[in-house]
Design a protein around this motif. Structure first.
Motif, mmCIF file in Angstrom:
data_model
loop_
_atom_site.group_PDB
_atom_site.id
_atom_site.type_symbol
_atom_site.label_atom_id
_atom_site.label_comp_id
_atom_site.label_asym_id
_atom_site.label_seq_id
_atom_site.Cartn_x
_atom_site.Cartn_y
_atom_site.Cartn_z
ATOM 1 N N GLY A 173 -0.649 -5.749 -4.890
ATOM 2 C CA GLY A 173 -0.907 -4.328 -4.858
ATOM 3 C C GLY A 173 -1.621 -3.708 -5.672
ATOM 4 O O GLY A 173 -2.524 -2.873 -5.162
ATOM 5 N N SER A 174 -1.829 -4.081 -6.868
ATOM 6 C CA SER A 174 -2.846 -3.316 -7.767
ATOM 7 C C SER A 174 -4.420 -3.651 -7.473
ATOM 8 O O SER A 174 -4.868 -2.469 -7.222
ATOM 9 C CB SER A 174 -2.799 -3.961 -9.281
ATOM 10 N N ILE A 185 0.886 -1.233 0.151
ATOM 11 C CA ILE A 185 0.057 -0.075 0.084
ATOM 12 C C ILE A 185 0.805 1.245 0.094
ATOM 13 O O ILE A 185 1.923 1.154 0.497
ATOM 14 C CB ILE A 185 -1.050 -0.016 1.285
ATOM 15 N N THR A 186 0.425 2.332 -0.509
ATOM 16 C CA THR A 186 0.975 3.666 -0.350
ATOM 17 C C THR A 186 0.835 4.415 0.689
ATOM 18 O O THR A 186 -0.438 4.599 1.391
ATOM 19 C CB THR A 186 0.687 4.332 -1.709
ATOM 20 N N ASP A 211 -2.257 7.055 1.689
ATOM 21 C CA ASP A 211 -3.313 6.870 0.732
ATOM 22 C C ASP A 211 -4.560 6.246 1.409
ATOM 23 O O ASP A 211 -4.501 4.736 1.589
ATOM 24 C CB ASP A 211 -3.010 6.157 -0.689
ATOM 25 N N ALA A 218 -2.307 6.743 -6.549
ATOM 26 C CA ALA A 218 -2.295 6.441 -5.166
ATOM 27 C C ALA A 218 -1.272 7.237 -4.381
ATOM 28 O O ALA A 218 -1.566 8.036 -3.455
ATOM 29 C CB ALA A 218 -1.911 4.835 -4.731
ATOM 30 N N GLU A 245 -8.727 3.172 -4.066
ATOM 31 C CA GLU A 245 -9.279 4.336 -4.753
ATOM 32 C C GLU A 245 -10.726 4.213 -4.939
ATOM 33 O O GLU A 245 -11.460 5.295 -4.897
ATOM 34 C CB GLU A 245 -8.699 3.910 -6.248
ATOM 35 N N ALA A 266 -4.730 -1.172 -4.253
ATOM 36 C CA ALA A 266 -4.763 0.079 -4.732
ATOM 37 C C ALA A 266 -6.092 0.329 -5.305
ATOM 38 O O ALA A 266 -6.668 1.653 -5.095
ATOM 39 C CB ALA A 266 -3.428 0.394 -5.693
ATOM 40 N N VAL A 325 -0.899 2.854 -8.912
ATOM 41 C CA VAL A 325 0.000 3.092 -8.089
ATOM 42 C C VAL A 325 0.377 4.595 -8.104
ATOM 43 O O VAL A 325 0.424 5.415 -7.071
ATOM 44 C CB VAL A 325 0.976 2.185 -7.965
#
Length: 253
Positions: A223-224, A31-32, A35, A75, A231, A227, A72
């Motif tokens: 990750g995708s 994760i970022t 975000d 993010a 979002e 994210a 990403v």
């Protein structure tokens, strides 16, 4: 049954990366940080740990990101607009470490580390038990820029390889620490991924983490999808992400 969060004990705060891969294929959500905000990031880390995450990759947002995945990149933009800074990220992790000891690795470009000060950055990593750092834009040959401060603070500098790394795999594997990130394109053939991992293992028996969707590897980086969930749901994304991580952990066995 989800794992119970444990209160952090002083002598266990620095998580040993070898434990991440000790019980089957490791689940490594990405994760970022920030975000959609740092409060949500803290909740996400804690709840993903409960849901079975073995290591969490925490991305440091950077305005000049060259992340291949546009999801990403968005993010990172949201995190920057939301005011996420390194000082605030470290402060969030200090709070988190009062009740959660899940292993955490930073993924950061070089510029944020250099701008913050390499020694200061790695000292803070040790303080909040960030056990590893992944730097996607740092050539392997330039890793000595960070290694002294990493070693001084017990932070592993994680190497990355791709299908184009074959002529350098021996050198990278020989000096790799902790584990290796094998970043594969979405359409990579399973046999090609396995052969890349085999090349690493012929040099050194070190865990190899791959993208979600690859059948090989000692760990899976996801990750995708996460994210996209963040979002879509923003501050309300925690239960959705947690459920995804829980099911993914079950699928890994």
């Amino acid at each position: 049954m989800w794992r119970r969060l444990h209160v952090v004990e002083e002598d266990k705060l620095m998580s040993n990366l070898t434990h991440v891969f000790a019980n089957g294929r490791a689940l490594i959500p990405f994760i970022t940080a920030g975000d959609p905000n740092l409060t949500t990031t803290e909740q996400l880390i804690a709840q993903m740990a409960r849901a079975g995450a073995d290591l969490i990759e925490l991305g440091i947002p950077f305005s000049d990101s060259t992340a291949a995945d546009p999801v990403v990149q968005k993010a990172e933009s949201r995190a920057i607009i939301g005011g996420a800074t390194l000082d605030k990220i470290f402060a969030m992790l200090r709070r988190l470490r009062q009740y959660c000891n899940v292993p955490i690795a930073f993924m950061s470009y070089l510029n944020p580390i250099f701008a913050y000060g390499t020694t200061r950055f790695m000292n803070n990593c040790r303080e909040v038990a960030v056990c590893a750092v992944i730097v996607p834009d740092m050539p392997f040959e330039e890793r000595d820029e960070l290694l002294p401060d990493c070693r001084a603070n017990d932070v592993s500098l994680i190497a990355m390889i791709t299908l184009t790394s074959r002529d350098r795999i021996q050198k990278i594997a020989e000096q790799a620490q902790g584990f290796i990130c094998c970043m594969m394109p979405p359409d990579a053939e399973p046999a090609a991924v396995q052969e890349l991992i085999n090349e690493v293992k012929r040099v050194k028996q070190i865990p190899c983490a791959v993208n979600a969707g690859c059948s090989a590897g000692d760990g899976v980086i996801a990750g995708s999808v996460i994210a996209r969930l963040i979002e879509k749901y923003g501050p309300h994304s925690v239960p959705h992400v947690t459920e995804y991580v829980h099911h993914l952990k079950i699928a890994l066995g």
